[in-house]
Write a protein that holds these residues in place. Structure first.
Motif, PDB file in Angstrom:
ATOM      1  N   MET A 116      58.995  29.856  32.002  1.00  0.00           N
ATOM      2  CA  MET A 116      57.898  30.284  32.903  1.00  0.00           C
ATOM      3  C   MET A 116      57.156  31.454  32.265  1.00  0.00           C
ATOM      4  SD  MET A 116      58.016  31.611  36.868  1.00  0.00           S
ATOM      5  CE  MET A 116      58.897  33.119  36.455  1.00  0.00           C
ATOM      6  N   ALA A 117      55.839  31.331  32.172  1.00  0.00           N
ATOM      7  CA  ALA A 117      55.009  32.376  31.565  1.00  0.00           C
ATOM      8  C   ALA A 117      54.283  33.170  32.644  1.00  0.00           C
ATOM      9  CB  ALA A 117      54.006  31.753  30.598  1.00  0.00           C
ATOM     10  N   ARG A 118      53.900  34.381  32.242  1.00  0.00           N
ATOM     11  CA  ARG A 118      53.146  35.247  33.161  1.00  0.00           C
ATOM     12  C   ARG A 118      51.652  35.027  32.921  1.00  0.00           C
ATOM     13  NH1 ARG A 118      55.325  40.820  31.149  1.00  0.00           N
ATOM     14  NH2 ARG A 118      54.848  39.669  29.219  1.00  0.00           N
ATOM     15  N   VAL A 119      50.933  34.752  33.995  1.00  0.00           N
ATOM     16  CA  VAL A 119      49.509  34.395  33.891  1.00  0.00           C
ATOM     17  C   VAL A 119      48.640  35.500  34.495  1.00  0.00           C
ATOM     18  CG1 VAL A 119      47.722  32.765  34.596  1.00  0.00           C
ATOM     19  CG2 VAL A 119      50.006  31.935  33.955  1.00  0.00           C
ATOM     20  N   LEU A 120      47.610  35.880  33.742  1.00  0.00           N
ATOM     21  CA  LEU A 120      46.563  36.763  34.268  1.00  0.00           C
ATOM     22  C   LEU A 120      45.349  35.899  34.580  1.00  0.00           C
ATOM     23  CD1 LEU A 120      45.218  39.499  34.886  1.00  0.00           C
ATOM     24  CD2 LEU A 120      44.576  39.632  32.461  1.00  0.00           C
ATOM     25  N   GLY A 121      44.966  35.818  35.850  1.00  0.00           N
ATOM     26  CA  GLY A 121      43.818  35.009  36.246  1.00  0.00           C
ATOM     27  C   GLY A 121      42.514  35.765  36.034  1.00  0.00           C
ATOM     28  N   ARG A 122      41.596  35.143  35.301  1.00  0.00           N
ATOM     29  CA  ARG A 122      40.293  35.761  35.024  1.00  0.00           C
ATOM     30  C   ARG A 122      39.212  35.085  35.859  1.00  0.00           C
ATOM     31  NH1 ARG A 122      36.654  39.484  34.557  1.00  0.00           N
ATOM     32  NH2 ARG A 122      35.051  39.182  32.956  1.00  0.00           N
ATOM     33  N   VAL A 123      38.543  35.879  36.705  1.00  0.00           N
ATOM     34  CA  VAL A 123      37.446  35.386  37.543  1.00  0.00           C
ATOM     35  C   VAL A 123      36.216  36.224  37.255  1.00  0.00           C
ATOM     36  CG1 VAL A 123      36.604  35.076  39.900  1.00  0.00           C
ATOM     37  CG2 VAL A 123      39.003  34.592  39.362  1.00  0.00           C
ATOM     38  N   ARG A 124      35.114  35.560  36.919  1.00  0.00           N
ATOM     39  CA  ARG A 124      33.843  36.275  36.703  1.00  0.00           C
ATOM     40  C   ARG A 124      32.726  35.495  37.360  1.00  0.00           C
ATOM     41  NH1 ARG A 124      29.421  35.882  33.989  1.00  0.00           N
ATOM     42  NH2 ARG A 124      30.131  34.074  32.772  1.00  0.00           N
ATOM     43  N   GLN A 125      31.831  36.219  37.998  1.00  0.00           N
ATOM     44  CA  GLN A 125      30.684  35.580  38.645  1.00  0.00           C
ATOM     45  C   GLN A 125      29.470  36.462  38.434  1.00  0.00           C
ATOM     46  OE1 GLN A 125      30.814  35.234  42.927  1.00  0.00           O
ATOM     47  NE2 GLN A 125      29.655  33.339  42.908  1.00  0.00           N
ATOM     48  N   SER A 126      28.415  35.873  37.881  1.00  0.00           N
ATOM     49  CA  SER A 126      27.189  36.642  37.659  1.00  0.00           C
ATOM     50  C   SER A 126      26.340  36.632  38.920  1.00  0.00           C
ATOM     51  CB  SER A 126      26.397  36.055  36.489  1.00  0.00           C
ATOM     52  OG  SER A 126      25.915  34.780  36.826  1.00  0.00           O
TER      53      SER A 126
ATOM     54  N   GLU B 225      52.194  23.962  36.127  1.00  0.00           N
ATOM     55  CA  GLU B 225      52.883  24.218  34.867  1.00  0.00           C
ATOM     56  C   GLU B 225      54.140  25.065  35.054  1.00  0.00           C
ATOM     57  OE1 GLU B 225      52.101  23.002  31.897  1.00  0.00           O
ATOM     58  OE2 GLU B 225      50.381  21.891  32.703  1.00  0.00           O
ATOM     59  N   GLY B 226      54.408  25.487  36.280  1.00  0.00           N
ATOM     60  CA  GLY B 226      55.582  26.300  36.535  1.00  0.00           C
ATOM     61  C   GLY B 226      55.430  27.752  36.114  1.00  0.00           C
ATOM     62  N   HIS B 227      54.195  28.229  36.008  1.00  0.00           N
ATOM     63  CA  HIS B 227      53.925  29.619  35.616  1.00  0.00           C
ATOM     64  C   HIS B 227      53.717  30.494  36.855  1.00  0.00           C
ATOM     65  CE1 HIS B 227      53.760  28.126  31.641  1.00  0.00           C
ATOM     66  NE2 HIS B 227      52.496  27.672  31.669  1.00  0.00           N
ATOM     67  N   GLU B 228      53.753  31.792  36.638  1.00  0.00           N
ATOM     68  CA  GLU B 228      53.556  32.754  37.733  1.00  0.00           C
ATOM     69  C   GLU B 228      52.296  33.577  37.469  1.00  0.00           C
ATOM     70  OE1 GLU B 228      55.673  36.678  39.812  1.00  0.00           O
ATOM     71  OE2 GLU B 228      56.581  35.735  38.035  1.00  0.00           O
ATOM     72  N   VAL B 229      51.425  33.621  38.460  1.00  0.00           N
ATOM     73  CA  VAL B 229      50.221  34.470  38.360  1.00  0.00           C
ATOM     74  C   VAL B 229      50.625  35.897  38.720  1.00  0.00           C
ATOM     75  CG1 VAL B 229      47.902  34.912  39.189  1.00  0.00           C
ATOM     76  CG2 VAL B 229      48.696  32.547  38.920  1.00  0.00           C
ATOM     77  N   VAL B 230      50.592  36.811  37.725  1.00  0.00           N
ATOM     78  CA  VAL B 230      51.051  38.185  37.942  1.00  0.00           C
ATOM     79  C   VAL B 230      49.901  39.139  38.265  1.00  0.00           C
ATOM     80  CG1 VAL B 230      53.092  37.885  36.493  1.00  0.00           C
ATOM     81  CG2 VAL B 230      50.932  38.644  35.461  1.00  0.00           C
ATOM     82  N   GLY B 231      48.679  38.682  38.127  1.00  0.00           N
ATOM     83  CA  GLY B 231      47.547  39.561  38.430  1.00  0.00           C
ATOM     84  C   GLY B 231      46.230  38.829  38.302  1.00  0.00           C
ATOM     85  N   TRP B 232      45.190  39.465  38.840  1.00  0.00           N
ATOM     86  CA  TRP B 232      43.844  38.896  38.790  1.00  0.00           C
ATOM     87  C   TRP B 232      42.871  39.935  38.221  1.00  0.00           C
ATOM     88  CZ3 TRP B 232      42.989  33.839  39.806  1.00  0.00           C
ATOM     89  CH2 TRP B 232      43.970  33.151  40.515  1.00  0.00           C
ATOM     90  N   ALA B 233      42.074  39.506  37.280  1.00  0.00           N
ATOM     91  CA  ALA B 233      41.006  40.347  36.732  1.00  0.00           C
ATOM     92  C   ALA B 233      39.694  39.776  37.240  1.00  0.00           C
ATOM     93  CB  ALA B 233      41.047  40.364  35.206  1.00  0.00           C
TER      94      ALA B 233
ATOM     95  N   GLY C  70      38.745  44.588  31.433  1.00  0.00           N
ATOM     96  CA  GLY C  70      38.869  45.569  30.348  1.00  0.00           C
ATOM     97  C   GLY C  70      40.192  46.317  30.344  1.00  0.00           C
ATOM     98  N   PRO C  71      40.623  46.926  31.473  1.00  0.00           N
ATOM     99  CA  PRO C  71      41.900  47.656  31.480  1.00  0.00           C
ATOM    100  C   PRO C  71      43.111  46.771  31.157  1.00  0.00           C
ATOM    101  CG  PRO C  71      40.558  48.321  33.346  1.00  0.00           C
ATOM    102  CD  PRO C  71      39.867  47.150  32.718  1.00  0.00           C
ATOM    103  N   TRP C  72      43.083  45.506  31.580  1.00  0.00           N
ATOM    104  CA  TRP C  72      44.186  44.590  31.248  1.00  0.00           C
ATOM    105  C   TRP C  72      44.257  44.374  29.737  1.00  0.00           C
ATOM    106  CZ3 TRP C  72      47.992  42.558  34.282  1.00  0.00           C
ATOM    107  CH2 TRP C  72      47.838  42.640  35.671  1.00  0.00           C
TER     108      TRP C  72
ATOM    109  N   ARG D   5      47.114  47.069  29.418  1.00  0.00           N
ATOM    110  CA  ARG D   5      48.177  46.369  30.135  1.00  0.00           C
ATOM    111  C   ARG D   5      48.500  45.003  29.512  1.00  0.00           C
ATOM    112  NH1 ARG D   5      46.630  46.459  36.398  1.00  0.00           N
ATOM    113  NH2 ARG D   5      48.802  45.713  36.517  1.00  0.00           N
ATOM    114  N   ALA D   6      48.282  44.908  28.221  1.00  0.00           N
ATOM    115  CA  ALA D   6      48.481  43.626  27.546  1.00  0.00           C
ATOM    116  C   ALA D   6      49.931  43.156  27.607  1.00  0.00           C
ATOM    117  CB  ALA D   6      48.017  43.720  26.090  1.00  0.00           C
TER     118      ALA D   6
END
Length: 538
Positions: free
Chosen positions: A1-11, A34-42, A60-62, A66-67
């Motif tokens: 299981m991997a840690r996922v950072l969700g990226r959302v952008r809207q102009s 995929e059995g992954h866990e979303v650990v945060g949202w950017a 940017g901060p991620w 926080r990589a």
């Protein structure tokens, strides 16, 4: 299981098909499958795809700090990461160096492979081209709307409101707020300071532009206050003439159509002549800031020593410690040479103010109080002026080196020039009635206004009529009022020529009482003293 950072952008220009919720749901479904866990949202909303991902507020901060908290950077599509090829390459290189995977859940390729990397750059390149096309379409649309004088969205200028038109939305004069503009213009051109105008508007509860916008949008006003800092730019806006302007090197300039005539987005609230008069009044205050003080002396620019110096206002605490005694004394007393006439004694403020009050009210206290009201003319003067300016612009533009001097544009421009000349001749032959100011009764007498007002309002009234109090020795005070003082109080209409002649009239009347006989030699005020006093009436 991997840690996922969700990226959302809207102009700002994005539609609901890829809204924040759509992007979030797609990323979450993929992570679950995929059995992954979303650990945060950017999440970066209202953020252009041209912005460097490392500089965005949320992502940017991620990336920078926080990589180590995620393994996969997941987005809806690759263009949610960046629409600029250089930035996309920078992000891909960073992911390789930091052992991160990039996943676009709606794109069917893997950027970690060589083939996927090539596709990644092709997608980024196409997204950049699409962005350029979007920007060009937006620019073309903006240009067309400016040329047509249509509402382009955003803030609505004070004094106007939007109405549905055949194509989009247009502006029209808002009767209520436009009347406030005309009232402010009347007061400012009559000598009332910006600060005093704001004080009056706030006292009467007149909504500010921000509150007017809220009321127009169906929201409750928040009670914002009028201030001189916000009133100044409003009165400087060429939009008061209904002309479209754009920013050019930090300055608002008028937009001209293909015929050289300024583009009107609506009927004017102020004519060009009235707008010019308003600017002249505002410009003059750059050098007379003393008039703009809300807490000014009650007799500032009203009471003068016979030497020509203004009387200074003093408040001295009483020996008992309870209350203060108020005085006026010659302003030249503090100079090295003192008052040229030797008038150094202070005069009791209440005595001088009572004398001014009595003289003023004896003359016009019984008369109905009048206020100036703008009456639009029934003429073609404004259109004629615009056509004249367009003619001058075309003549200059057709000169060698001008913007229309090239053979490809010269013939068409020459034809437009002939049409403008014909239009000018046509308008010149029509009769016109110019814009004017008339007076209307306020519903109270000058005495009633005086008695309910403080000295700030009283002083403005005295300044408007050119009323002066000149103090001589032995506590003698002589009042100066222009010969047309009572006539102006009764006036129903003032012309520009009559207003311009006021200072000359007041100077002539000043000289009528130059001499003062009190059982002794004749005392004459010097021409310099007269000039110093009369010069403050304008």
């Amino acid at each position: 299981m991997a840690r996922v950072l969700g990226r959302v952008r809207q102009s700002r220009t994005q539609d609901d098909s890829i809204s924040e919720n759509v992007q979030r749901d797609a990323i979450q479904r993929w992570a679950d499958s995929e059995g992954h866990e979303v650990v945060g949202w950017a999440v970066d909303l209202n953020t252009s795809g041209t912005k460097d991902p490392f500089q965005t507020e949320s992502l940017g901060p991620w990336l920078n700090k926080r990589a180590d908290e995620f393994d996969i950077l997941a987005c809806y599509k690759m263009d949610r990461l960046s629409r600029v090829t250089v930035n996309a390459f920078k992000l891909l290189q960073w992911s390789k160096e930091n052992g991160k995977a990039i996943k676009a859940v709606e794109d069917k390729f893997d950027p970690s492979s060589r083939e996927g990397e090539l596709i990644f750059f092709i997608v980024a390149w196409l997204a950049e081209g699409e962005l350029s096309a979007i920007q060009q379409r937006a620019k073309d649309t903006f240009t067309r709307m400016v040329a047509d004088g249509r509402y382009r969205g955003g803030h609505q200028p004070y004094g106007y409101r939007t109405v549905k038109a055949e194509k989009g939305w247009r502006f029209e004069v808002d009767p209520e707020t436009a009347e406030t503009i005309r009232r402010i213009t009347s007061e400012v051109t009559s000598g009332v300071s910006n600060s005093e105008v704001c004080r009056r508007l706030n006292a009467e509860g007149v909504p500010t532009p921000r509150d007017a916008d809220r009321v127009r949008a169906g929201k409750a006003p928040k009670g914002y206050k009028w201030t001189a800092a916000t009133l100044g730019p409003l009165l400087r806006s060429k939009g008061l003439m209904g002309v479209t302007t754009v920013n050019a090197d930090g300055e608002r300039v008028e937009v001209r159509g293909s015929d050289g005539v300024p583009v009107q987005f609506a009927d004017p609230i102020l004519s060009r002549a009235e707008f010019g008069q308003l600017q002249t009044a505002l410009d003059s205050r750059t050098f007379t800031r003393a008039r703009n003080r809300v807490d000014a002396s009650p007799m500032l620019h009203v009471a003068y020593c016979a030497c020509g110096s203004p009387m200074f206002y003093l408040e001295v605490k009483r020996y008992s410690g309870e209350g203060e005694n108020r005085y006026y004394r010659c302003g030249a007393r503090s100079a090295d040479d003192g008052c040229p006439l030797g008038y150094g004694n202070a005069r009791r403020a209440d005595e001088i103010e009572e004398l001014v009050t009595q003289s003023f009210l004896d003359a016009i206290g019984h008369l109905p109080m009048l206020r100036r009201v703008f009456v639009p003319g029934e003429d073609n003067a404004q259109e004629l002026e615009k056509v004249r300016e367009a003619l001058e612009w075309h003549v200059t533009a057709l000169q060698p080196g001008g913007v229309l001097s090239h053979p490809s544009t010269r013939d068409k421009a020459s034809e437009a020039l002939r049409e403008l000349q014909g239009r000018y001749d046509e308008l010149s032959g029509k009769p016109s009635i110019p814009d004017r100011w008339v007076s209307e009764e306020t519903g109270e007498t000058y005495r009633e206004f005086w008695e309910r007002s403080g000295w700030a309002d009283r002083r403005q009234l005295l300044l408007e009529f050119g009323f002066k109090a000149v103090l001589f020795e032995q506590s003698h005070v002589r009042m100066m009022q222009p010969a047309d003082f009572v006539a102006r109080a009764k006036a129903t209409e003032w012309t520009a020529e009559e207003l311009a002649a006021r200072s000359e009239t007041e100077a002539a009347i000043m000289r009528e009482w130059l001499t003062w006989r009190e059982g002794g030699p004749v005392r004459l005020m010097s021409d310099e003293a007269i000039a110093r006093i009369v010069g403050k009436t304008a």
